[in-house]
Design a protein around this motif. Structure first.
Motif, PDB file in Angstrom:
ATOM      1  N   ALA A 123      17.277 -48.230  -8.493  1.00  0.00           N
ATOM      2  CA  ALA A 123      16.938 -47.940  -9.893  1.00  0.00           C
ATOM      3  C   ALA A 123      15.723 -47.023 -10.025  1.00  0.00           C
ATOM      4  CB  ALA A 123      16.689 -49.247 -10.654  1.00  0.00           C
ATOM      5  N   GLU A 124      15.094 -46.685  -8.908  1.00  0.00           N
ATOM      6  CA  GLU A 124      13.832 -45.935  -8.949  1.00  0.00           C
ATOM      7  C   GLU A 124      13.846 -44.686  -9.849  1.00  0.00           C
ATOM      8  OE1 GLU A 124      10.781 -46.317  -8.232  1.00  0.00           O
ATOM      9  OE2 GLU A 124      10.099 -44.249  -8.370  1.00  0.00           O
ATOM     10  N   PRO A 125      14.913 -43.875  -9.795  1.00  0.00           N
ATOM     11  CA  PRO A 125      14.874 -42.673 -10.643  1.00  0.00           C
ATOM     12  C   PRO A 125      14.890 -42.973 -12.141  1.00  0.00           C
ATOM     13  CG  PRO A 125      16.597 -42.506  -8.964  1.00  0.00           C
ATOM     14  CD  PRO A 125      16.114 -43.906  -8.949  1.00  0.00           C
ATOM     15  N   PHE A 126      15.223 -44.195 -12.526  1.00  0.00           N
ATOM     16  CA  PHE A 126      15.432 -44.504 -13.941  1.00  0.00           C
ATOM     17  C   PHE A 126      14.444 -45.511 -14.498  1.00  0.00           C
ATOM     18  CE2 PHE A 126      19.598 -44.161 -11.735  1.00  0.00           C
ATOM     19  CZ  PHE A 126      19.849 -42.840 -12.065  1.00  0.00           C
TER      20      PHE A 126
ATOM     21  N   LEU B  16       5.242 -44.047  -0.987  1.00  0.00           N
ATOM     22  CA  LEU B  16       5.674 -42.766  -0.431  1.00  0.00           C
ATOM     23  C   LEU B  16       7.118 -42.466  -0.845  1.00  0.00           C
ATOM     24  CD1 LEU B  16       4.935 -40.356   1.311  1.00  0.00           C
ATOM     25  CD2 LEU B  16       5.766 -41.615   3.294  1.00  0.00           C
ATOM     26  N   ALA B  17       7.949 -43.526  -0.878  1.00  0.00           N
ATOM     27  CA  ALA B  17       9.348 -43.351  -1.294  1.00  0.00           C
ATOM     28  C   ALA B  17       9.411 -42.863  -2.736  1.00  0.00           C
ATOM     29  CB  ALA B  17      10.112 -44.661  -1.151  1.00  0.00           C
ATOM     30  N   ARG B  18       8.546 -43.402  -3.594  1.00  0.00           N
ATOM     31  CA  ARG B  18       8.546 -42.978  -4.999  1.00  0.00           C
ATOM     32  C   ARG B  18       8.151 -41.502  -5.115  1.00  0.00           C
ATOM     33  NH1 ARG B  18       8.448 -47.932  -8.333  1.00  0.00           N
ATOM     34  NH2 ARG B  18       7.280 -49.531  -7.255  1.00  0.00           N
ATOM     35  N   VAL B  19       7.115 -41.117  -4.360  1.00  0.00           N
ATOM     36  CA  VAL B  19       6.634 -39.731  -4.433  1.00  0.00           C
ATOM     37  C   VAL B  19       7.694 -38.774  -3.890  1.00  0.00           C
ATOM     38  CG1 VAL B  19       4.904 -38.109  -3.548  1.00  0.00           C
ATOM     39  CG2 VAL B  19       4.198 -40.353  -4.389  1.00  0.00           C
ATOM     40  N   ALA B  20       8.237 -39.121  -2.709  1.00  0.00           N
ATOM     41  CA  ALA B  20       9.238 -38.241  -2.089  1.00  0.00           C
ATOM     42  C   ALA B  20      10.490 -38.171  -2.964  1.00  0.00           C
ATOM     43  CB  ALA B  20       9.582 -38.750  -0.697  1.00  0.00           C
ATOM     44  N   GLY B  21      10.881 -39.312  -3.528  1.00  0.00           N
ATOM     45  CA  GLY B  21      12.065 -39.354  -4.396  1.00  0.00           C
ATOM     46  C   GLY B  21      11.892 -38.490  -5.624  1.00  0.00           C
ATOM     47  N   LEU B  22      10.687 -38.503  -6.175  1.00  0.00           N
ATOM     48  CA  LEU B  22      10.405 -37.677  -7.350  1.00  0.00           C
ATOM     49  C   LEU B  22      10.625 -36.201  -7.049  1.00  0.00           C
ATOM     50  CD1 LEU B  22       9.068 -37.486 -10.260  1.00  0.00           C
ATOM     51  CD2 LEU B  22       6.973 -37.030  -9.033  1.00  0.00           C
ATOM     52  N   PHE B  23      10.111 -35.759  -5.895  1.00  0.00           N
ATOM     53  CA  PHE B  23      10.289 -34.357  -5.507  1.00  0.00           C
ATOM     54  C   PHE B  23      11.779 -34.038  -5.370  1.00  0.00           C
ATOM     55  CE2 PHE B  23       6.356 -32.055  -4.543  1.00  0.00           C
ATOM     56  CZ  PHE B  23       5.432 -33.046  -4.789  1.00  0.00           C
ATOM     57  N   ALA B  24      12.506 -34.935  -4.713  1.00  0.00           N
ATOM     58  CA  ALA B  24      13.922 -34.669  -4.458  1.00  0.00           C
ATOM     59  C   ALA B  24      14.704 -34.567  -5.762  1.00  0.00           C
ATOM     60  CB  ALA B  24      14.500 -35.763  -3.576  1.00  0.00           C
ATOM     61  N   ARG B  25      14.520 -35.545  -6.654  1.00  0.00           N
ATOM     62  CA  ARG B  25      15.397 -35.564  -7.825  1.00  0.00           C
ATOM     63  C   ARG B  25      14.998 -34.549  -8.891  1.00  0.00           C
ATOM     64  NH1 ARG B  25      12.875 -40.506  -8.261  1.00  0.00           N
ATOM     65  NH2 ARG B  25      11.473 -40.735 -10.026  1.00  0.00           N
ATOM     66  N   ARG B  26      13.781 -34.053  -8.837  1.00  0.00           N
ATOM     67  CA  ARG B  26      13.388 -33.024  -9.799  1.00  0.00           C
ATOM     68  C   ARG B  26      13.595 -31.628  -9.216  1.00  0.00           C
ATOM     69  NH1 ARG B  26      12.097 -34.783 -15.105  1.00  0.00           N
ATOM     70  NH2 ARG B  26      11.613 -36.958 -14.933  1.00  0.00           N
ATOM     71  N   GLY B  27      14.119 -31.567  -8.014  1.00  0.00           N
ATOM     72  CA  GLY B  27      14.433 -30.273  -7.425  1.00  0.00           C
ATOM     73  C   GLY B  27      13.219 -29.494  -6.949  1.00  0.00           C
ATOM     74  N   ASN B  29      10.943 -28.415  -3.852  1.00  0.00           N
ATOM     75  CA  ASN B  29      11.063 -28.384  -2.392  1.00  0.00           C
ATOM     76  C   ASN B  29       9.738 -28.674  -1.711  1.00  0.00           C
ATOM     77  OD1 ASN B  29      13.794 -27.809  -2.235  1.00  0.00           O
ATOM     78  ND2 ASN B  29      13.413 -25.640  -2.626  1.00  0.00           N
ATOM     79  N   ILE B  30       9.756 -29.623  -0.783  1.00  0.00           N
ATOM     80  CA  ILE B  30       8.553 -29.944  -0.009  1.00  0.00           C
ATOM     81  C   ILE B  30       8.610 -29.166   1.302  1.00  0.00           C
ATOM     82  CG2 ILE B  30       7.300 -31.739   1.239  1.00  0.00           C
ATOM     83  CD1 ILE B  30       8.290 -33.774  -0.731  1.00  0.00           C
ATOM     84  N   ASP B  31       7.556 -28.388   1.600  1.00  0.00           N
ATOM     85  CA  ASP B  31       7.469 -27.705   2.892  1.00  0.00           C
ATOM     86  C   ASP B  31       6.856 -28.619   3.928  1.00  0.00           C
ATOM     87  OD1 ASP B  31       8.523 -25.537   1.741  1.00  0.00           O
ATOM     88  OD2 ASP B  31       6.799 -24.213   2.019  1.00  0.00           O
ATOM     89  N   SER B  32       5.867 -29.378   3.483  1.00  0.00           N
ATOM     90  CA  SER B  32       5.171 -30.243   4.420  1.00  0.00           C
ATOM     91  C   SER B  32       4.547 -31.393   3.653  1.00  0.00           C
ATOM     92  CB  SER B  32       4.110 -29.413   5.157  1.00  0.00           C
ATOM     93  OG  SER B  32       2.917 -30.112   5.317  1.00  0.00           O
ATOM     94  N   LEU B  33       4.514 -32.551   4.299  1.00  0.00           N
ATOM     95  CA  LEU B  33       3.946 -33.729   3.653  1.00  0.00           C
ATOM     96  C   LEU B  33       3.205 -34.540   4.702  1.00  0.00           C
ATOM     97  CD1 LEU B  33       5.711 -36.041   1.127  1.00  0.00           C
ATOM     98  CD2 LEU B  33       4.598 -37.042   3.108  1.00  0.00           C
ATOM     99  N   ALA B  34       1.966 -34.900   4.409  1.00  0.00           N
ATOM    100  CA  ALA B  34       1.203 -35.718   5.347  1.00  0.00           C
ATOM    101  C   ALA B  34       0.533 -36.831   4.569  1.00  0.00           C
ATOM    102  CB  ALA B  34       0.153 -34.870   6.054  1.00  0.00           C
ATOM    103  N   VAL B  35       0.511 -38.015   5.140  1.00  0.00           N
ATOM    104  CA  VAL B  35      -0.069 -39.146   4.428  1.00  0.00           C
ATOM    105  C   VAL B  35      -0.917 -39.979   5.365  1.00  0.00           C
ATOM    106  CG1 VAL B  35       2.081 -40.430   4.743  1.00  0.00           C
ATOM    107  CG2 VAL B  35       0.473 -41.196   3.022  1.00  0.00           C
ATOM    108  N   GLY B  36      -2.028 -40.467   4.836  1.00  0.00           N
ATOM    109  CA  GLY B  36      -2.891 -41.336   5.627  1.00  0.00           C
ATOM    110  C   GLY B  36      -3.853 -42.060   4.710  1.00  0.00           C
ATOM    111  N   VAL B  37      -4.417 -43.133   5.218  1.00  0.00           N
ATOM    112  CA  VAL B  37      -5.322 -43.935   4.416  1.00  0.00           C
ATOM    113  C   VAL B  37      -6.665 -43.201   4.262  1.00  0.00           C
ATOM    114  CG1 VAL B  37      -6.301 -45.258   6.331  1.00  0.00           C
ATOM    115  CG2 VAL B  37      -6.021 -46.345   4.077  1.00  0.00           C
ATOM    116  N   THR B  38      -7.380 -43.458   3.183  1.00  0.00           N
ATOM    117  CA  THR B  38      -8.687 -42.818   2.952  1.00  0.00           C
ATOM    118  C   THR B  38      -9.803 -43.753   3.410  1.00  0.00           C
ATOM    119  OG1 THR B  38      -8.904 -43.747   0.739  1.00  0.00           O
ATOM    120  CG2 THR B  38      -7.790 -41.611   0.923  1.00  0.00           C
TER     121      THR B  38
END
Lengths: 543, 163
Positions: A123-126, B16-27, B29-38
């Motif tokens: 459901a994440e996209p919605f 991370l899934a939410r962020v990556a999913g947002l990029f994918a479904r809004r079209g 394009n990610i060239d590079s992605l790096a993640v780490g704790v601050t």
């Protein structure tokens, strides 16, 4: 409130009570049983729908009437996935909602066990946000945050997925009084300088126009919008979601814009020199009618900054709650005269009405029927329009003076009207609530007639029967050489007999001369009532 | 055009899934992605290099800001940034070739991280352009494997991206 020992399931029910929830819509299953057991004790009314998607749509109807998040409940796996269409529908139309789903036990997650589905993932996209509760101690904060997130800023659906074992875990429960989410602080005030710029643009404009959208209802700012329009003599048009924010006969109202809108409204939007968008995201179906806006200044007021500039470039963006911003704007607005502009629009409006086409024998012109219905409605009537030709016939012709129009505007979800009417009626039992649908959409939702009967939630139903998926048929006629495929609804039942099978009286209208009598019978009925209107299979969406 | 976006998020599962999913479904394009704790262990920092027009960039920022777990989003111009990526490159390298590879590594300030009878693994932390250049220089030896971390970026000067 001191902390009390209880199971997380009981805490969930207590959280609903603390949020003032008195009715939930749902469908149980094994994984959500601990919570249902607590609903039994908590005295919260549970309306058993006949398909989970309708729990979501009913919650949507309920939320739109109360303005507060409403609740739908389902079990894990298929129960949860069946909710998704309702979640997506609510997300597109910014409806506040909290969805509660059961999940398989924590230690089983990820093993593809019986009735397991990754519903927060699916459901994440919605969703505006979602929670998979992994620690029973988080229940209170998760519920508090979920209701806050669903109802604040730009509202939307929030999903809470609670594993079976978590529901049964004993916790210390204390419902928080305040919310503090450091990453979620919606701006509601509205920048003073931007409001001043907007006021100056209105003062300068010769041909201003308000385009009012669904955000006015969520912000509870319909009255302020009318005040602005009346004080500054600004004509008003609506997006579909904004319909019923102005009485249809109001001299400043010029109808609905868009590809299915009316000529005067689209003329207005193409000839204004200042467009004031209020809580409207101007989706593609609304924008298609805009072809020469280049010269006009655009003021866009919306609580969601991401909507500003997304579909239309904007000169004066104002981010915040419409109620605050309109109140601020009204302190700077004087009485302006736009006589010539209004005359011009009124001329368009008067010349747009074409004579009613007489349908073939045995059929009713649906537009004429809807207009007749609109004139007969008592104050405060709620109309739930479904999706398809019936939606456009209803939206363009119901001409509500005083009432609400609910429809699935963004998602265009067939099967929305009947369950939404159940939710609206549950929220406003003293209002007349009527679902208007087609024979296609009705067959996606008629199982809810049982819900209406079982729970005594007596909304009423009008089914436009043309034995076609009319809007697709029209596309095939116009764009595919009239090669009609998969649009005939042969095999449909007799809807009068179907209604009677549920104990609901019904009548069929095959000629406009029978319409008023049927409408009167529908409005007089103390319980549910169904009218079937026979429509020509070649009836057009717009005249 | 390439854009560098830094995102501070709550260090929760699924963010991370939410962020990556947002990029994918809004079209986007990610060239590079790096993640780490601050330095604050409750906050992670995601560095994203994305391609798109100014309109796309504006939408990326606004839509990211709408995610509840996103605390802060900043977009940087390339000249404001110190950008680094780490790469590990394993090449075929016979004993007779070792001296020249070591000399090459010294010039670009790469480290020799592993060595076998006929391979050598080099490690370099540098800008994306210089890493690509290094990879090209090593290509004639026979590249067996390349692993890159994706770029991380920090603003130059005394300013910092904090809450």
């Amino acid at each position: 409130m001191a902390a009390e020992k209880m199971t997380a399931a009981q805490a969930m029910a207590m959280a609903l009570k603390a949020e003032g929830i008195t009715t939930v819509f749902g469908y149980p299953g094994a994984a959500i049983c601990p919570f249902y057991d607590e609903l039994y004790n908590a005295g919260i009314r549970h309306v058993l729908v006949r398909h989970e998607v309708n729990a979501g749509h009913a919650a949507s109807g309920y939320a739109r009437m109360t303005g507060k998040p409403a609740v739908a409940v389902a079990t894990s796996g298929p129960g949860a996935t069946n909710l998704i269409t309702a979640i997506a529908t609510a997300y597109m139309d910014s409806i506040p909602m909290v969805l509660i789903t059961g999940q398989v036990s924590s230690e089983m997650i990820g093993r593809d066990v019986f009735q397991e589905a990754d519903i927060t993932g699916a459901a994440e996209p919605f969703v505006k946000h979602s929670y998979l509760v992994k620690d029973a101690d988080d229940i209170a904060v998760v519920f508090k945050n979920a209701f806050y997130i669903a109802g604040s800023g730009r509202p939307g659906p929030v999903l809470i997925d609670v594993p079976f074992d978590i529901q049964k875990t004993e916790i210390e429960f204390e419902y928080p009084e305040t919310v503090n989410i450091r990453s979620y602080k919606p701006s509601v005030e509205g920048n003073k300088l931007q409001i001043k710029r907007a006021a100056a643009a209105i003062a300068k404009s010769e041909r201003p126009l308000i385009c009012a959208g669904g955000g006015l209802f969520t912000a509870n700012a319909v009255g302020l919008m009318r005040e602005l329009a009346e004080r500054a003599n600004i004509p008003v048009v609506n997006t579909m979601m904004g319909l019923s924010s102005m009485p249809a006969s109001h001299p400043l109202f010029y109808g609905m814009i868009g590809m299915h809108g009316c000529r005067a409204a689209n003329y207005a939007i193409n000839h204004c020199d200042l467009l004031i968008l209020l809580g409207a995201r101007v989706g593609d179906r609304a924008v298609t009618a805009i072809n020469r806006l280049e010269g006009a200044t655009v003021i866009h007021i919306d609580v969601d900054p991401a909507e500003i500039g997304k579909n239309l470039s904007v000169n004066i963006p104002v981010v915040g709650d419409l109620k605050n911003i309109l109140a601020g704007l009204l302190t700077q607005i004087e009485n302006y005269d736009h006589y010539e502009w209004l005359q011009q629009l009124t001329g368009e409006k008067e010349s747009q009405d074409k004579p009613t086409v007489r349908p073939k024998d045995g059929c009713v012109n649906p537009k004429e029927f809807i207009r007749m219905l609109g004139k007969s409605l008592p104050d405060g009537t709620v109309i739930c329009a479904d999706v398809g030709q019936n939606q456009i016939w209803t939206c363009a012709n119901i001409n509500l003076e005083n009432g609400r129009l609910l429809t699935s505007g963004g998602m265009g979800t067939m099967g929305y009207s009947v369950p939404a009417s159940v939710g609206a009626k549950a929220a406003s039992p003293n209002s007349e609530v009527i679902a208007i649908c087609g024979d296609g959409s009705f067959q996606m939702e008629f199982m809810e007639l049982a819900t209406m009967r079982q729970h005594g939630i007596f909304s009423k139903i009008i089914v436009m029967v043309n034995n076609r998926l009319g809007m697709v048929r029209e596309v095939q006629t116009n764009m595919y050489g009239d090669r009609q495929i998969a649009v005939a609804l042969d095999g449909s039942p007799d809807f009068i007999k179907l209604a009677e099978a549920y104990g609901i009286p019904a009548s069929r209208v095959t000629d406009i001369s029978q319409a008023q009598q049927a409408i009167d019978a529908l409005l007089a009925a103390k319980e549910s009532y169904l009218i079937e209107v026979t429509v020509d299979e070649n009836e057009k969406t717009i005249l | 055009m390439k854009h560098t976006i830094s995102v501070l998020v709550e260090n929760h599962a699924g963010v991370l899934a939410r962020v990556a999913g947002l990029f994918a479904r809004r079209g986007f394009n990610i060239d590079s992605l790096a993640v780490g704790v601050t330095d604050d262990e409750k906050i992670s920092r995601i560095t994203i290099i994305a391609d798109g027009t100014d309109y796309t960039l504006e939408q990326i920022e606004k839509q990211l800001n709408k995610l509840i777990d996103v605390i802060k989003v900043r977009h940087f111009e390339n000249h404001e940034l110190l950008t680094r990526e780490l790469v590990l490159i394993k090449i075929a390298c016979q004993p007779s070739q070792r001296a020249e590879v070591i000399a090459l590594a010294e010039i670009v300030k790469a480290k020799i991280s592993d060595i076998t009878a006929n391979t050598m693994t080099l490690e370099l932390s540098d800008s994306v352009d210089r890493i690509k250049n290094f990879e090209e220089l090593l290509r004639p030896y026979g590249i067996k494997e390349v692993v890159r971390t994706g770029s991380i970026a920090m603003q130059k000067g005394g300013v910092s991206m904090k809450l």
